[in-house]
Design an enzyme around this catalytic site. Sequence first.
Site, short mmCIF file in Angstrom:
data_model
loop_
_atom_site.label_atom_id
_atom_site.label_comp_id
_atom_site.label_asym_id
_atom_site.label_seq_id
_atom_site.Cartn_x
_atom_site.Cartn_y
_atom_site.Cartn_z
N THR A 105 46.71 107.76 108.05
CA THR A 105 45.25 108.86 108.16
C THR A 105 44.28 108.22 107.76
OG1 THR A 105 46.91 110.78 107.40
CG2 THR A 105 44.69 110.84 106.75
N PHE A 126 41.25 121.00 98.59
CA PHE A 126 40.65 121.19 97.49
C PHE A 126 39.13 121.09 97.52
CE2 PHE A 126 39.52 118.87 93.33
CZ PHE A 126 38.68 120.10 92.75
N TYR A 128 47.01 104.14 99.55
CA TYR A 128 45.94 104.85 99.44
C TYR A 128 44.51 104.14 99.15
CZ TYR A 128 42.84 108.46 97.47
OH TYR A 128 41.64 109.33 97.19
N ASP A 167 42.43 120.44 110.12
CA ASP A 167 43.58 120.14 108.85
C ASP A 167 44.75 120.34 109.48
OD1 ASP A 167 45.00 120.38 106.38
OD2 ASP A 167 42.79 120.41 105.62
N ASN A 168 45.74 119.46 109.01
CA ASN A 168 47.19 119.34 109.40
C ASN A 168 47.93 120.16 108.41
OD1 ASN A 168 47.24 117.64 107.18
ND2 ASN A 168 48.42 116.24 108.36
N ASP A 184 46.14 116.71 113.29
CA ASP A 184 46.38 115.71 112.63
C ASP A 184 45.51 114.51 113.04
OD1 ASP A 184 47.26 113.10 111.47
OD2 ASP A 184 49.34 114.12 111.41
P1 NAD Z 1 43.67 117.76 98.91
O1 NAD Z 1 44.79 117.12 99.25
O2 NAD Z 1 43.47 118.89 98.70
O3 NAD Z 1 42.84 117.58 100.44
C1 NAD Z 1 43.28 116.78 101.57
C2 NAD Z 1 43.22 117.79 102.90
O4 NAD Z 1 43.36 116.76 104.08
C3 NAD Z 1 44.16 118.63 102.96
O5 NAD Z 1 43.99 119.81 103.35
C4 NAD Z 1 45.34 118.22 103.83
O6 NAD Z 1 46.11 118.99 104.48
C5 NAD Z 1 44.41 117.32 104.83
N1 NAD Z 1 45.02 116.16 105.47
C6 NAD Z 1 45.71 115.16 105.05
N2 NAD Z 1 46.15 114.28 106.03
C7 NAD Z 1 45.46 114.90 107.07
C8 NAD Z 1 45.74 114.31 108.38
N3 NAD Z 1 46.42 113.33 108.71
N4 NAD Z 1 44.85 115.17 109.58
C9 NAD Z 1 44.18 116.32 109.27
N5 NAD Z 1 44.49 116.72 107.75
C10 NAD Z 1 44.81 115.96 106.88
O7 NAD Z 1 42.79 116.65 98.23
P2 NAD Z 1 41.31 116.60 97.67
O8 NAD Z 1 41.25 116.41 96.30
O9 NAD Z 1 40.39 117.84 98.39
O10 NAD Z 1 40.74 115.40 98.64
C11 NAD Z 1 39.95 115.37 99.74
C12 NAD Z 1 39.25 113.89 100.15
O11 NAD Z 1 38.58 113.41 98.84
C13 NAD Z 1 40.27 113.00 100.46
O12 NAD Z 1 39.90 111.95 101.25
C14 NAD Z 1 40.15 112.05 98.90
O13 NAD Z 1 40.76 110.96 99.17
C15 NAD Z 1 39.11 112.24 98.46
N6 NAD Z 1 38.82 112.15 96.93
C16 NAD Z 1 39.35 113.23 96.10
C17 NAD Z 1 39.14 112.92 94.75
C18 NAD Z 1 39.54 113.92 93.84
O14 NAD Z 1 39.42 113.98 92.40
N7 NAD Z 1 39.91 115.29 94.32
C19 NAD Z 1 38.84 111.72 94.32
C20 NAD Z 1 38.30 110.73 95.09
C21 NAD Z 1 38.70 110.87 96.64
#
Ligand code: NAD
Length: 311
Positions: free
Chosen positions: A91, A12, A144, A32-33, A57
């Site tokens: 991760t 996202f 987390y 991305d994985n 990954d």
């Molecule tokens: P999301 O789940 O849409 O995106 C995470 C991405 O990381 C995905 O594309 C997933 O496939 C990839 N991924 C997960 N584990 C992996 C690994 N081991 N190796 C490679 N790729 C991997 O979530 P998001 O909302 O886009 O969040 C992105 C980042 O922002 C995260 O680190 C999350 O902790 C942080 N974050 C998001 C929010 C929010 O409100 N959306 C709030 C606080 C922090």
Amino acid sequence: MTRVLVTGGAGFLGSHLCEVLLARGDEVLCVDNFFTGRKQNILHMLDNPLFEVIRHDITFPLYVECDAILNFACPASPKHYQFDPVQTTKTCVHGTINVLGLAKRTGAKVLQASTSEVYGDPDVHPQPEEYVGSVSFTGPRSCYDEGKRCAETLFHDYRRQHGIDTKIVRIFNTYGPRMQADDGRVISNFICQALRGEDITIYGDGSQTRSFCYVDDLVRGIIALLDQPKDVAGPINIGNPREMTIREAAELIVKMTDTPSRVTYHDLPQDDPKQRQPDITKAREILGFEPKTPLEEGLQRTIAYFQAHGC
Ligand code: NAD
Ligand code: UDP
């Protein structure tokens, strides 16, 4: 031209970041994985010669060349990060060590996507960066929360020990197009339930609060932090301080979608934070950051996204 590696670039937030970086002329390497990331999120960038994707990954080392790294790889919704909690911790910890090792070898600056979850269920309100948090280290959210806290520790230690240009952003609840319909987060859940005419599921009595930031505002803040000189390391909160109860969020979405859905009440998940609002004084002063998108406008765009792409 800057070569920017975005881990989690098909997710996202990562996909929005890739888009903005490409638009300003950077070369983008999306790693991305595809655990929660999707090809659809990045399809429109694939024919851009400045965009490249690697399925990888980050818990395994990666050898590439780059000038900057945005470490966004990690499932973000409770449903997804609790699916395989051990992998979530890996991760956050092994993955972050690999990313910092890459920064150390290449001399790249590196920015960590941290989270308001480092404050846990906060007893200081709103939350400034100095607040050390109230976090369970054994509960279902701990993989987390503690993973992200350890990642921040690693960022500080690599900076002190190896002189790396590190930056940490603490992201508060963000919403917008490309959230997954089934990720269990409150905004996507309520919008999709409303569009399908299903019951709106409030957990607990709905008096818990959150502060929702539209994705474009967040991305602007993150890029502003990335562009800061080396002495600006953070952590810096980025979010929208407009706070509301989950009940108010449900009522607003019901009104905006004009749905016949009923609001229903369910058990509150364990360790669910009661209140959350970012103190964004530092983001304002250091980055000149100000959220611009009113909640109603951001929700309208998100509802339109789910109407167009399906729930
Ligand atoms: P999301 O789940 O849409 O995106 C995470 C991405 O990381 C995905 O594309 C997933 O496939 C990839 N991924 C997960 N584990 C992996 C690994 N081991 N190796 C490679 N790729 C991997 O979530 P998001 O909302 O886009 O969040 C992105 C980042 O922002 C995260 O680190 C999350 O902790 C942080 N974050 C998001 C929010 C929010 O409100 N959306 C709030 C606080 C922090
Ligand atoms: N929530 C809810 N109904 C849902 C999904 C979530 O009432 O269908 C609540 C959840 O219990 C929490 C808040 O909404 O109090 C935000 O949840 P989310 O998972 O989006 O984010 P986080 O808790 O990680 O801030």
